[in-house]
Design a protein around this motif. Structure first.
Motif, PDB file in Angstrom:
ATOM      1  N   GLY A  15       8.771   1.605  -5.380  1.00 24.30           N
ATOM      2  CA  GLY A  15       8.750   0.900  -4.707  1.00 24.30           C
ATOM      3  C   GLY A  15       9.074  -0.395  -4.738  1.00 24.30           C
ATOM      4  O   GLY A  15       9.986  -1.219  -5.172  1.00 24.30           O
ATOM      5  N   ASP A  19      13.469   0.455  -4.502  1.00 26.88           N
ATOM      6  CA  ASP A  19      13.533  -1.470  -2.909  1.00 26.88           C
ATOM      7  C   ASP A  19      12.190  -0.542  -1.822  1.00 26.88           C
ATOM      8  O   ASP A  19      12.078   1.205  -3.146  1.00 26.88           O
ATOM      9  CB  ASP A  19      14.370  -0.672  -2.461  1.00 26.88           C
ATOM     10  CG  ASP A  19      15.572   0.547  -2.411  1.00 26.88           C
ATOM     11  OD1 ASP A  19      14.494   1.922  -1.830  1.00 26.88           O
ATOM     12  OD2 ASP A  19      15.602   0.509  -0.891  1.00 26.88           O
ATOM     13  N   ILE A  20      11.991  -1.030  -1.418  1.00 29.68           N
ATOM     14  CA  ILE A  20      10.408  -0.740  -0.360  1.00 29.68           C
ATOM     15  C   ILE A  20      11.038   0.932   0.615  1.00 29.68           C
ATOM     16  O   ILE A  20       9.736   1.083   0.307  1.00 29.68           O
ATOM     17  CB  ILE A  20      10.202  -1.821   0.211  1.00 29.68           C
ATOM     18  CG1 ILE A  20       8.983  -1.384   1.142  1.00 29.68           C
ATOM     19  CG2 ILE A  20      11.501  -2.243   1.679  1.00 29.68           C
ATOM     20  CD1 ILE A  20       7.869  -2.116   0.059  1.00 29.68           C
ATOM     21  N   ARG A  21      11.761   1.104   0.566  1.00 32.42           N
ATOM     22  CA  ARG A  21      12.128   2.264   1.456  1.00 32.42           C
ATOM     23  C   ARG A  21      11.871   3.718   0.595  1.00 32.42           C
ATOM     24  O   ARG A  21      12.124   4.383   1.211  1.00 32.42           O
ATOM     25  CB  ARG A  21      14.032   2.326   1.976  1.00 32.42           C
ATOM     26  CG  ARG A  21      14.382   3.633   3.272  1.00 32.42           C
ATOM     27  CD  ARG A  21      15.184   3.359   3.597  1.00 32.42           C
ATOM     28  NE  ARG A  21      15.711   4.569   3.888  1.00 32.42           N
ATOM     29  CZ  ARG A  21      16.655   5.117   4.742  1.00 32.42           C
ATOM     30  NH1 ARG A  21      17.833   4.369   4.879  1.00 32.42           N
ATOM     31  NH2 ARG A  21      16.853   6.292   4.721  1.00 32.42           N
ATOM     32  N   ALA A  22      12.669   3.983  -0.965  1.00 31.61           N
ATOM     33  CA  ALA A  22      12.528   4.543  -1.461  1.00 31.61           C
ATOM     34  C   ALA A  22      11.324   5.704  -2.156  1.00 31.61           C
ATOM     35  O   ALA A  22      11.560   6.728  -2.295  1.00 31.61           O
ATOM     36  CB  ALA A  22      12.264   3.934  -3.345  1.00 31.61           C
ATOM     37  N   PHE A  24       9.046   6.159   0.944  1.00 33.63           N
ATOM     38  CA  PHE A  24       9.620   7.313   1.873  1.00 33.63           C
ATOM     39  C   PHE A  24      10.707   8.286   1.725  1.00 33.63           C
ATOM     40  O   PHE A  24      10.609   9.329   2.349  1.00 33.63           O
ATOM     41  CB  PHE A  24       9.923   6.245   3.341  1.00 33.63           C
ATOM     42  CG  PHE A  24       8.460   5.132   3.267  1.00 33.63           C
ATOM     43  CD1 PHE A  24       7.385   5.950   4.042  1.00 33.63           C
ATOM     44  CD2 PHE A  24       8.574   4.138   3.117  1.00 33.63           C
ATOM     45  CE1 PHE A  24       6.242   5.018   4.033  1.00 33.63           C
ATOM     46  CE2 PHE A  24       7.866   3.291   3.108  1.00 33.63           C
ATOM     47  CZ  PHE A  24       6.866   3.587   4.200  1.00 33.63           C
ATOM     48  N   ASP A  25      11.177   7.846   1.151  1.00 30.26           N
ATOM     49  CA  ASP A  25      12.408   8.465   0.803  1.00 30.26           C
ATOM     50  C   ASP A  25      12.424  10.084  -0.603  1.00 30.26           C
ATOM     51  O   ASP A  25      12.298  11.536  -0.142  1.00 30.26           O
ATOM     52  CB  ASP A  25      13.941   8.687  -0.295  1.00 30.26           C
ATOM     53  CG  ASP A  25      14.503   7.250   1.222  1.00 30.26           C
ATOM     54  OD1 ASP A  25      14.762   7.606   2.337  1.00 30.26           O
ATOM     55  OD2 ASP A  25      15.162   6.630   0.658  1.00 30.26           O
TER      56      ASP A  25
END
Length: 86
Positions: A15, A19-22, A24-25
């Motif tokens: 993260g 980035d902060i979404r990575a 979760f991906d």
């Protein structure tokens, strides 16, 4: 607990780096890969082979609570013939 800690650490590092979404991906892709692996690696067992095709005579709540019967004290016959409850 070690695996969960490593997961939190790796997720935080991913993260911060990307980035902060990575994280979760990455978790989603890992879940998809694990699902595909399980689908390909585990053999298929039909539900009929698990229950021998017999219907249970229990119904309703008693069928739902049937696994709790293992907590009931069991009667055991010892080698000398004496019956004990454990």
């Amino acid at each position: 607990m070690l695996g969960q800690g490593i997961g939190y650490l790796a997720g935080g590092m991913i993260g911060d780096t990307i980035d902060i979404r990575a994280p979760f991906d990455v978790a989603f892709v890992s879940f998809i890969i694990a699902g595909i692996y399980a689908h390909l690696a585990l053999p298929y067992q039909s539900p009929d082979s698990m229950s021998d095709g017999k219907k249970s005579d229990q119904q309703g709540v008693s069928r739902f609570l049937a696994p709790l019967r293992i907590l009931v004290p069991q009667r055991l016959r010892l080698g000398n013939g004496k019956v004990t409850i454990q």
